[in-house]
Design an enzyme around this catalytic site. Sequence first.
Site, PDB file in Angstrom:
ATOM      1  N   ASP A  94       0.729  -1.366  -0.032  1.00 41.29           N
ATOM      2  CA  ASP A  94      -0.068   0.176   0.116  1.00 41.29           C
ATOM      3  C   ASP A  94       0.664   1.307   0.070  1.00 41.29           C
ATOM      4  O   ASP A  94       0.487   2.350  -0.416  1.00 41.29           O
ATOM      5  CB  ASP A  94      -0.973  -0.132   1.232  1.00 41.29           C
ATOM      6  N   THR A 227      -9.673   2.418   7.636  1.00 46.70           N
ATOM      7  CA  THR A 227      -9.171   1.220   8.163  1.00 46.70           C
ATOM      8  C   THR A 227      -7.973   1.055   8.621  1.00 46.70           C
ATOM      9  O   THR A 227      -7.229   0.066   9.240  1.00 46.70           O
ATOM     10  CB  THR A 227      -9.524  -0.027   7.445  1.00 46.70           C
TER      11      THR A 227
END
Length: 333
Positions: A94, A227
Amino acid sequence: MARRRVLLLLKPLDVYPPRPSMLPSSSASSSSFPSSLNPKIISYLNSRCKVHKDTIRFCQDVLQSKYVEWEPVTRDNLCRPIRHVDLVITIGGDGTLLRASHFLDDSIPVLGVNSDPTQVEEVNELSDTFDATRSTGYLCAATAKNFEQVLDDVLEGRKQPSELARISIHVNGNLFPTYALNDILVAHPCPATVSRFSFRIEDDRTSSSLVSSRSSGLRISTAAGSTAAILSAGGIPMPISSQDLQYMVREPISPRVAEVPLLQGFVKPEQVMLIDWYTQEGVIYVDGCHVTRPLQYGNKVEVSAKAPILKVYLPREFSRDCSVTYHQPQSEL
């Protein structure tokens, strides 16, 4: 038909900690490596680096076999907006996809490849020794195992990108050139120092009450970032397709009872959050610590979702996310 143009953005190998086995024999006994270092940890780090390199090599071989023009670039060497390509492929996790997003507008989609996914069996085996989790790759649609199939689906139009909200930041009326894909943190450069600031939420018709805060800062996230850190602090996971922003005052000091419900909430797409900074120093951290903007006493910050969307090819499981709802506290707007 012209070849599709692809930029291949790579996580660098030097992000992995150096291991004794990588050093010349004369350096292997350096004091920087404790003699008690567990051989299992060294083996784990060697494996992570090897898996990442193998994934890069494999993906390059796949691209070589396709009707595309591609160019590899290490993410640390990316320093200007990405133009003149049809697709960006990131290989890492990510963090590499976030890096790419800072140089992309809303016209070029990005496909993330998790080069070193966590292995459940390894985590279970080593859980009593150390944390053996690897890359999360929350936003990465592919791994080495399915990269060619996902790439074919993208190139042949069977897979469409999702449109993710980003955060726009103005300081004293000037637009900050980097849009946040995950979140921003507005805080003092030293996290142990109290930050003093006020904020309110406005739209074209109404304005919320002013909230004055002494705290360790203010975090604001997108749906994609809901999240991450804000969830760890007690926030709410949001559907990935949501265009709302979520905010939370971090560790407020003795807030007034009337202000407590306003210390956490949401900013709708048509709204803006207006922040007045009343601390001598401050920093806006964008998607972590690599992109920052300094603040001074009296600066005015405007935060909203009025930023170009980012086109991302998401993992298949996100197709089930669109129907998810979340509770939004009542606001004064």
